[in-house]
Design a protein around this motif. Structure first.
Motif, PDB file in Angstrom:
ATOM      1  N   MET A 125     -12.556 -10.237   8.925  1.00  0.00           N
ATOM      2  CA  MET A 125     -11.158 -10.306   8.035  1.00  0.00           C
ATOM      3  C   MET A 125     -11.282  -8.627   7.687  1.00  0.00           C
ATOM      4  O   MET A 125     -12.239  -8.215   7.475  1.00  0.00           O
ATOM      5  CB  MET A 125     -11.430 -11.043   6.887  1.00  0.00           C
ATOM      6  N   ASN A 126     -10.243  -8.065   7.657  1.00  0.00           N
ATOM      7  CA  ASN A 126      -9.926  -6.650   7.266  1.00  0.00           C
ATOM      8  C   ASN A 126      -9.019  -6.479   6.119  1.00  0.00           C
ATOM      9  O   ASN A 126      -7.836  -7.000   6.219  1.00  0.00           O
ATOM     10  CB  ASN A 126      -9.591  -5.728   8.498  1.00  0.00           C
ATOM     11  N   PHE A 127      -9.259  -5.844   5.264  1.00  0.00           N
ATOM     12  CA  PHE A 127      -8.172  -5.374   3.966  1.00  0.00           C
ATOM     13  C   PHE A 127      -8.398  -4.056   3.604  1.00  0.00           C
ATOM     14  O   PHE A 127      -9.901  -3.355   3.832  1.00  0.00           O
ATOM     15  CB  PHE A 127      -8.666  -6.505   2.760  1.00  0.00           C
ATOM     16  N   ALA A 128      -7.604  -3.529   3.012  1.00  0.00           N
ATOM     17  CA  ALA A 128      -7.778  -2.497   2.235  1.00  0.00           C
ATOM     18  C   ALA A 128      -7.386  -2.831   0.825  1.00  0.00           C
ATOM     19  O   ALA A 128      -6.307  -3.470   0.529  1.00  0.00           O
ATOM     20  CB  ALA A 128      -6.653  -1.340   2.692  1.00  0.00           C
ATOM     21  N   ALA A 129      -7.985  -2.199  -0.206  1.00  0.00           N
ATOM     22  CA  ALA A 129      -7.632  -2.526  -1.744  1.00  0.00           C
ATOM     23  C   ALA A 129      -7.816  -1.209  -2.433  1.00  0.00           C
ATOM     24  O   ALA A 129      -8.441  -0.365  -2.223  1.00  0.00           O
ATOM     25  CB  ALA A 129      -8.493  -3.595  -1.987  1.00  0.00           C
ATOM     26  N   THR A 130      -7.298  -1.493  -3.666  1.00  0.00           N
ATOM     27  CA  THR A 130      -7.276  -0.014  -4.714  1.00  0.00           C
ATOM     28  C   THR A 130      -8.481  -0.601  -5.509  1.00  0.00           C
ATOM     29  O   THR A 130      -9.303  -1.680  -5.434  1.00  0.00           O
ATOM     30  CB  THR A 130      -6.142  -0.238  -5.599  1.00  0.00           C
ATOM     31  N   VAL A 131      -9.170   0.442  -6.437  1.00  0.00           N
ATOM     32  CA  VAL A 131     -10.161   0.104  -7.003  1.00  0.00           C
ATOM     33  C   VAL A 131     -10.090  -1.201  -7.955  1.00  0.00           C
ATOM     34  O   VAL A 131     -11.077  -1.784  -8.379  1.00  0.00           O
ATOM     35  CB  VAL A 131     -10.471   1.376  -7.971  1.00  0.00           C
ATOM     36  N   ASP A 132      -8.906  -1.559  -8.483  1.00  0.00           N
ATOM     37  CA  ASP A 132      -8.710  -2.548  -9.248  1.00  0.00           C
ATOM     38  C   ASP A 132      -8.363  -3.862  -8.390  1.00  0.00           C
ATOM     39  O   ASP A 132      -7.940  -4.658  -8.873  1.00  0.00           O
ATOM     40  CB  ASP A 132      -7.638  -2.314 -10.332  1.00  0.00           C
ATOM     41  N   GLY A 133      -8.635  -3.686  -7.227  1.00  0.00           N
ATOM     42  CA  GLY A 133      -8.531  -4.963  -6.203  1.00  0.00           C
ATOM     43  C   GLY A 133      -7.477  -5.314  -5.794  1.00  0.00           C
ATOM     44  O   GLY A 133      -6.944  -6.473  -5.302  1.00  0.00           O
ATOM     45  N   ARG A 134      -6.271  -4.556  -5.858  1.00  0.00           N
ATOM     46  CA  ARG A 134      -4.691  -4.684  -5.475  1.00  0.00           C
ATOM     47  C   ARG A 134      -4.812  -4.711  -3.999  1.00  0.00           C
ATOM     48  O   ARG A 134      -5.308  -3.774  -3.385  1.00  0.00           O
ATOM     49  CB  ARG A 134      -3.750  -4.062  -6.177  1.00  0.00           C
ATOM     50  N   ALA A 135      -4.180  -5.620  -3.073  1.00  0.00           N
ATOM     51  CA  ALA A 135      -4.193  -5.538  -1.900  1.00  0.00           C
ATOM     52  C   ALA A 135      -2.749  -5.085  -1.296  1.00  0.00           C
ATOM     53  O   ALA A 135      -2.589  -4.898  -0.041  1.00  0.00           O
ATOM     54  CB  ALA A 135      -4.450  -7.035  -1.266  1.00  0.00           C
ATOM     55  N   THR A 136      -1.785  -4.876  -2.113  1.00  0.00           N
ATOM     56  CA  THR A 136      -0.454  -4.304  -1.801  1.00  0.00           C
ATOM     57  C   THR A 136      -0.178  -3.204  -2.860  1.00  0.00           C
ATOM     58  O   THR A 136      -0.446  -3.273  -4.066  1.00  0.00           O
ATOM     59  CB  THR A 136       0.490  -5.330  -1.582  1.00  0.00           C
ATOM     60  N   ILE A 137       0.982  -2.429  -2.386  1.00  0.00           N
ATOM     61  CA  ILE A 137       1.403  -1.497  -3.487  1.00  0.00           C
ATOM     62  C   ILE A 137       2.896  -1.466  -2.879  1.00  0.00           C
ATOM     63  O   ILE A 137       3.492  -1.232  -1.727  1.00  0.00           O
ATOM     64  CB  ILE A 137       0.931   0.017  -3.267  1.00  0.00           C
ATOM     65  N   GLY A 138       3.681  -2.037  -3.799  1.00  0.00           N
ATOM     66  CA  GLY A 138       5.278  -2.102  -3.507  1.00  0.00           C
ATOM     67  C   GLY A 138       5.571  -3.174  -2.521  1.00  0.00           C
ATOM     68  O   GLY A 138       6.426  -3.070  -1.580  1.00  0.00           O
ATOM     69  N   GLY A 139       4.555  -4.225  -2.351  1.00  0.00           N
ATOM     70  CA  GLY A 139       4.648  -5.417  -1.640  1.00  0.00           C
ATOM     71  C   GLY A 139       4.054  -5.275  -0.011  1.00  0.00           C
ATOM     72  O   GLY A 139       4.209  -6.088   0.704  1.00  0.00           O
ATOM     73  N   VAL A 140       3.657  -3.809   0.024  1.00  0.00           N
ATOM     74  CA  VAL A 140       2.984  -3.721   1.387  1.00  0.00           C
ATOM     75  C   VAL A 140       1.717  -3.053   1.393  1.00  0.00           C
ATOM     76  O   VAL A 140       1.264  -2.608   0.290  1.00  0.00           O
ATOM     77  CB  VAL A 140       3.963  -2.847   2.243  1.00  0.00           C
ATOM     78  N   SER A 141       0.723  -3.105   2.146  1.00  0.00           N
ATOM     79  CA  SER A 141      -0.454  -2.438   2.413  1.00  0.00           C
ATOM     80  C   SER A 141      -0.588  -0.901   2.631  1.00  0.00           C
ATOM     81  O   SER A 141      -1.610  -0.348   2.372  1.00  0.00           O
ATOM     82  CB  SER A 141      -1.544  -3.369   3.324  1.00  0.00           C
ATOM     83  N   GLY A 142       0.411  -0.562   3.511  1.00  0.00           N
ATOM     84  CA  GLY A 142       0.485   0.680   3.953  1.00  0.00           C
ATOM     85  C   GLY A 142       0.021   2.055   2.896  1.00  0.00           C
ATOM     86  O   GLY A 142      -0.736   2.683   3.233  1.00  0.00           O
ATOM     87  N   PRO A 143       0.795   2.073   1.739  1.00  0.00           N
ATOM     88  CA  PRO A 143       0.329   2.939   0.973  1.00  0.00           C
ATOM     89  C   PRO A 143      -1.171   3.099   0.188  1.00  0.00           C
ATOM     90  O   PRO A 143      -1.626   3.931  -0.398  1.00  0.00           O
ATOM     91  CB  PRO A 143       1.377   2.858  -0.350  1.00  0.00           C
ATOM     92  N   ILE A 144      -1.823   2.025   0.271  1.00  0.00           N
ATOM     93  CA  ILE A 144      -3.072   1.870  -0.123  1.00  0.00           C
ATOM     94  C   ILE A 144      -4.252   2.753   0.496  1.00  0.00           C
ATOM     95  O   ILE A 144      -4.902   3.792  -0.170  1.00  0.00           O
ATOM     96  CB  ILE A 144      -3.829   0.296   0.052  1.00  0.00           C
ATOM     97  N   GLY A 145      -4.262   2.748   1.678  1.00  0.00           N
ATOM     98  CA  GLY A 145      -5.342   3.588   2.429  1.00  0.00           C
ATOM     99  C   GLY A 145      -5.058   4.857   2.883  1.00  0.00           C
ATOM    100  O   GLY A 145      -3.660   5.228   2.995  1.00  0.00           O
ATOM    101  N   SER A 146      -5.663   5.543   3.754  1.00  0.00           N
ATOM    102  CA  SER A 146      -5.527   6.949   4.169  1.00  0.00           C
ATOM    103  C   SER A 146      -5.336   6.970   5.586  1.00  0.00           C
ATOM    104  O   SER A 146      -5.528   5.930   6.138  1.00  0.00           O
ATOM    105  CB  SER A 146      -6.682   7.854   3.736  1.00  0.00           C
ATOM    106  N   ASP A 147      -4.978   8.169   6.056  1.00  0.00           N
ATOM    107  CA  ASP A 147      -5.116   8.306   7.634  1.00  0.00           C
ATOM    108  C   ASP A 147      -6.276   7.919   8.223  1.00  0.00           C
ATOM    109  O   ASP A 147      -6.540   7.092   9.185  1.00  0.00           O
ATOM    110  CB  ASP A 147      -4.783   9.763   8.060  1.00  0.00           C
ATOM    111  N   THR A 148      -7.564   7.936   7.681  1.00  0.00           N
ATOM    112  CA  THR A 148      -8.780   7.756   8.068  1.00  0.00           C
ATOM    113  C   THR A 148      -8.909   6.089   8.113  1.00  0.00           C
ATOM    114  O   THR A 148      -9.446   5.538   9.120  1.00  0.00           O
ATOM    115  CB  THR A 148     -10.046   8.138   7.247  1.00  0.00           C
ATOM    116  N   ASP A 149      -8.357   5.303   7.243  1.00  0.00           N
ATOM    117  CA  ASP A 149      -8.157   4.005   7.103  1.00  0.00           C
ATOM    118  C   ASP A 149      -7.402   3.453   8.273  1.00  0.00           C
ATOM    119  O   ASP A 149      -7.912   2.405   9.070  1.00  0.00           O
ATOM    120  CB  ASP A 149      -7.805   3.569   5.676  1.00  0.00           C
TER     121      ASP A 149
END
Length: 208
Positions: A1-25
């Motif tokens: 399983m693979n996820f990106a999350a914010t420090v407060d545990g959110r898996a989406t920003i604006g309904g999608v996951s793309g804005p969470i992680g960096s280019d490295t992610d």
């Protein structure tokens, strides 16, 4: 399983996951995809993210072939009603798609090859993974969510590893966390490794 999350545990920003992680992610995710036989997502993730071909770059597909893997990973969708964005690039750019569903309707014609496997009542994830192993020769499956699919897979005891990126961001609000659903018990995890770049953490947890 693979996820990106914010420090407060959110898996989406604006309904999608793309804005969470960096280019490295993004680069790490692309690297993970090249190592797996198949990639699985739920219908909600497909509607929100509108996936394209899992490995879009020809040189990466050739690299897979040199390593003895299929040209494209099998893209696996779980969709109870076949309520999917059929105009999304995944269905127009080529590759291979398999859909587990309970719907009796037929999918529309698409440029991408689509196979449908039907279950009765609800998709049985244990049976789905058994089918992938024995009928599709899938030995390693990368699931990218969403959170409800994650909960179902964890509840069935089917997740061996969790790749988790923690981005140095706080968003608040009511966005979903990486797992949305009840578990019968607390699932202990062991840390496999932890990397850091620019304040962003990249962890691999294993089932204890």
């Amino acid at each position: 399983m693979n996820f990106a999350a914010t420090v407060d545990g959110r898996a989406t920003i604006g309904g999608v996951s793309g804005p969470i992680g960096s280019d490295t992610d993004t680069a790490l995710l692309a690297g993970l995809r090249t190592r797996f036989d198949a990639v699985m997502i739920g219908a909600g993730t497909m509607r929100a993210e509108r996936y394209g071909r899992v490995i879009p770059r020809q040189e990466k597909r050739k690299q897979r072939e040199r390593e003895g893997l299929p040209h494209d990973p099998l893209m696996v969708l779980v969709s109870g009603r076949l309520d999917l964005p059929w105009d999304a690039p995944l269905f127009t750019d080529g590759g291979r798609v398999l859909i587990f569903t309970v719907a009796e309707t037929e999918p529309p014609e698409t440029s991408t090859s689509v196979q449908v496997v039907r279950h009765e009542g609800a998709v049985d994830f244990s049976e789905a993974l058994r089918y992938l192993r024995h009928e599709q020769d899938v030995r390693a499956l990368l699931s990218e969510g969403g959170p409800r699919l994650h909960a179902q897979m964890q509840a069935a005891g089917l997740v061996d590893d969790l790749f988790l990126t923690i981005a140095p961001k706080l968003t608040g609000g009511g966005a979903p966390r990486i797992i949305e659903g009840e578990l019968a018990r607390i699932e202990p995890l062991e840390l496999g490794w932890l990397l850091e770049e620019g304040g962003e953490l990249f962890a691999r947890y294993r089932r204890a």
